[in-house]
Design a protein around this motif. Structure first.
Motif, PDB file in Angstrom:
ATOM      1  N   ASP A  68      43.125  36.009  38.620  1.00  0.00           N
ATOM      2  CA  ASP A  68      42.240  37.077  38.150  1.00  0.00           C
ATOM      3  C   ASP A  68      40.941  36.512  37.591  1.00  0.00           C
ATOM      4  O   ASP A  68      39.907  37.186  37.595  1.00  0.00           O
ATOM      5  CB  ASP A  68      42.928  37.920  37.077  1.00  0.00           C
ATOM      6  CG  ASP A  68      43.955  38.876  37.680  1.00  0.00           C
ATOM      7  OD1 ASP A  68      43.954  39.007  38.921  1.00  0.00           O
ATOM      8  OD2 ASP A  68      44.734  39.468  36.927  1.00  0.00           O
ATOM      9  N   ILE A  69      40.998  35.276  37.102  1.00  0.00           N
ATOM     10  CA  ILE A  69      39.793  34.634  36.563  1.00  0.00           C
ATOM     11  C   ILE A  69      39.203  33.681  37.582  1.00  0.00           C
ATOM     12  O   ILE A  69      37.988  33.668  37.802  1.00  0.00           O
ATOM     13  CB  ILE A  69      40.115  33.889  35.254  1.00  0.00           C
ATOM     14  CG1 ILE A  69      40.534  34.888  34.176  1.00  0.00           C
ATOM     15  CG2 ILE A  69      38.906  33.072  34.775  1.00  0.00           C
ATOM     16  CD1 ILE A  69      40.926  34.242  32.863  1.00  0.00           C
ATOM     17  N   SER A  70      40.042  32.869  38.223  1.00  0.00           N
ATOM     18  CA  SER A  70      39.529  31.887  39.173  1.00  0.00           C
ATOM     19  C   SER A  70      40.517  31.714  40.327  1.00  0.00           C
ATOM     20  O   SER A  70      41.654  31.297  40.131  1.00  0.00           O
ATOM     21  CB  SER A  70      39.309  30.540  38.471  1.00  0.00           C
ATOM     22  OG  SER A  70      38.736  29.594  39.347  1.00  0.00           O
ATOM     23  N   LYS A  71      40.072  32.046  41.526  1.00  0.00           N
ATOM     24  CA  LYS A  71      40.898  31.913  42.723  1.00  0.00           C
ATOM     25  C   LYS A  71      40.576  30.569  43.373  1.00  0.00           C
ATOM     26  O   LYS A  71      39.529  30.385  43.987  1.00  0.00           O
ATOM     27  CB  LYS A  71      40.621  33.052  43.707  1.00  0.00           C
ATOM     28  CG  LYS A  71      41.483  32.994  44.953  1.00  0.00           C
ATOM     29  CD  LYS A  71      41.181  34.154  45.903  1.00  0.00           C
ATOM     30  CE  LYS A  71      42.063  34.077  47.144  1.00  0.00           C
ATOM     31  NZ  LYS A  71      41.775  35.188  48.083  1.00  0.00           N
ATOM     32  N   VAL A  72      41.490  29.617  43.223  1.00  0.00           N
ATOM     33  CA  VAL A  72      41.247  28.241  43.653  1.00  0.00           C
ATOM     34  C   VAL A  72      41.749  28.040  45.078  1.00  0.00           C
ATOM     35  O   VAL A  72      42.885  28.396  45.418  1.00  0.00           O
ATOM     36  CB  VAL A  72      41.940  27.250  42.701  1.00  0.00           C
ATOM     37  CG1 VAL A  72      41.682  25.812  43.155  1.00  0.00           C
ATOM     38  CG2 VAL A  72      41.443  27.447  41.275  1.00  0.00           C
ATOM     39  N   LEU A  73      40.883  27.452  45.920  1.00  0.00           N
ATOM     40  CA  LEU A  73      41.224  27.145  47.307  1.00  0.00           C
ATOM     41  C   LEU A  73      40.794  25.728  47.638  1.00  0.00           C
ATOM     42  O   LEU A  73      39.801  25.226  47.099  1.00  0.00           O
ATOM     43  CB  LEU A  73      40.531  28.115  48.271  1.00  0.00           C
ATOM     44  CG  LEU A  73      40.944  29.585  48.231  1.00  0.00           C
ATOM     45  CD1 LEU A  73      40.008  30.406  49.103  1.00  0.00           C
ATOM     46  CD2 LEU A  73      42.377  29.750  48.685  1.00  0.00           C
ATOM     47  N   SER A 143      35.204  38.091  35.902  1.00  0.00           N
ATOM     48  CA  SER A 143      35.463  36.997  36.829  1.00  0.00           C
ATOM     49  C   SER A 143      36.280  37.451  38.021  1.00  0.00           C
ATOM     50  O   SER A 143      36.316  36.784  39.045  1.00  0.00           O
ATOM     51  CB  SER A 143      36.203  35.865  36.111  1.00  0.00           C
ATOM     52  OG  SER A 143      35.397  35.288  35.110  1.00  0.00           O
ATOM     53  N   ARG A 144      36.957  38.583  37.888  1.00  0.00           N
ATOM     54  CA  ARG A 144      37.773  39.082  39.002  1.00  0.00           C
ATOM     55  C   ARG A 144      36.920  39.269  40.238  1.00  0.00           C
ATOM     56  O   ARG A 144      37.343  39.021  41.358  1.00  0.00           O
ATOM     57  CB  ARG A 144      38.429  40.405  38.609  1.00  0.00           C
ATOM     58  CG  ARG A 144      39.336  40.977  39.682  1.00  0.00           C
ATOM     59  CD  ARG A 144      39.794  42.355  39.281  1.00  0.00           C
ATOM     60  NE  ARG A 144      40.543  42.342  38.051  1.00  0.00           N
ATOM     61  CZ  ARG A 144      41.856  42.163  37.987  1.00  0.00           C
ATOM     62  NH1 ARG A 144      42.543  41.952  39.086  1.00  0.00           N
ATOM     63  NH2 ARG A 144      42.476  42.185  36.826  1.00  0.00           N
TER      64      ARG A 144
END
Length: 299
Positions: A68-73, A143-144
């Motif tokens: 929800d704050i940071s989508k890490v890839l 951040s979403r």
């Protein structure tokens, strides 16, 4: 060598095209070749919704923040959806994101370094993205959806491009504000005429060119430079009506190897107006600097 052995070393690869190509181009920009949070070289991870490239250590901290704050890839291992790529492209990478998330970073609060402890790294990243301590409260964003919900970067880009595209009809054009530009001064300009010189500046959407006026021949170009308006507009739109606010800094365009800035350019509220002083080194010329003052007026 047999036919089988001859071909077993040949690896079939698909050309990178479309949005994937644009993401690759974004990755190789100089400011995106270091971690946005600690400066470690060659980051292999990214936060798709925040729009930054990260090293392994900072990526681990981001992952702990939750999607929800940071989508890490992973930039090399994961399959990116079109929406994830769009998010990265809309933000523009590390410099643009940091110009917002670190706009009010105190001098006594240094960023982590590649060899910083995980404790300090975690403390800084949580303050930067989770509690957003380095933004003014009125600038804090969700951040979403990163910049898209509050600052509408994509909308800003399309509004500007629509004013200069001939294939867009007048009734579909949308204006978000007015940009006033003052040419403050030019210094150390290149010599084009030995006896006299009369430089002038041409301002276009996307670049500035300086010419030396000639009476009897074509005017001599004395350099060019591009200005990135996104930090100014993003900060101005996020902050809203500034007419009743005191003087303060609300954004920053960071100097990198890929731009013409002589130094970091801050976006400030001055006497209720959103202004930005820009000090440029002219490109494709032996010498020359140009100082501009930008003022953004929201409609």
């Amino acid at each position: 060598m047999s036919t089988v052995n001859r071909y077993q070393h040949i690896k079939s690869t698909k050309p990178i095209v479309g949005k994937a190509r644009k993401l690759k181009d974004l990755m190789i920009k100089s400011d995106n070749r270091i971690c946005a949070d600690c400066g470690a070289p060659d980051p292999k991870w990214a936060s798709a919704n925040i729009g930054v490239f990260l090293c392994l250590k900072c990526g681990d901290v981001h992952r702990a923040l939750g999607p929800d704050i940071s989508k890490v890839l992973s930039v090399t291992l994961d399959d990116w959806s079109d929406s994830d790529i769009d998010s990265m492209l809309e933000v523009g990478g590390n410099s643009y994101a940091n110009s917002i998330y670190e706009a009010f970073l105190p001098k006594d609060h240094p960023k982590p370094k590649p060899d910083s402890t995980m404790e300090y790294r975690t403390k800084f990243i949580r303050a930067k993205y989770e509690t957003q301590d380095f933004l003014k409260p009125s600038l804090r964003i969700s951040s979403r959806s990163s910049f898209k919900s509050t600052t509408s970067v994509k909308s800003v880009d399309s509004n500007f491009s629509s004013t200069s595209r001939k294939d867009v009809s007048d009734d579909t054009r949308e204006f978000v504000g007015e940009l006033n530009i003052t040419v403050v001064k030019g210094t150390n300009l290149a010599v084009r005429d030995m006896l006299t010189s009369d430089p002038y500046v041409i301002l276009t959407l996307g670049g500035q060119e300086v010419y030396d006026h000639d009476m009897f021949s074509a005017d001599d170009i004395m350099g060019e430079a591009e200005i990135d308006l996104q930090p100014l507009i993003t900060a101005a739109m996020a902050f809203g009506d500034t007419s009743r606010l005191g003087d303060m800094q609300i954004g920053r365009w960071i100097m990198t190897k890929d731009n013409a800035l002589m130094k970091d350019s801050t976006v400030n509220v001055v006497a209720g107006k959103v202004k930005q002083e820009v000090h440029l080194k002219l490109q494709n010329v032996e010498s020359g600097e140009l100082e501009l003052e930008l003022e953004w007026v929201l409609d």
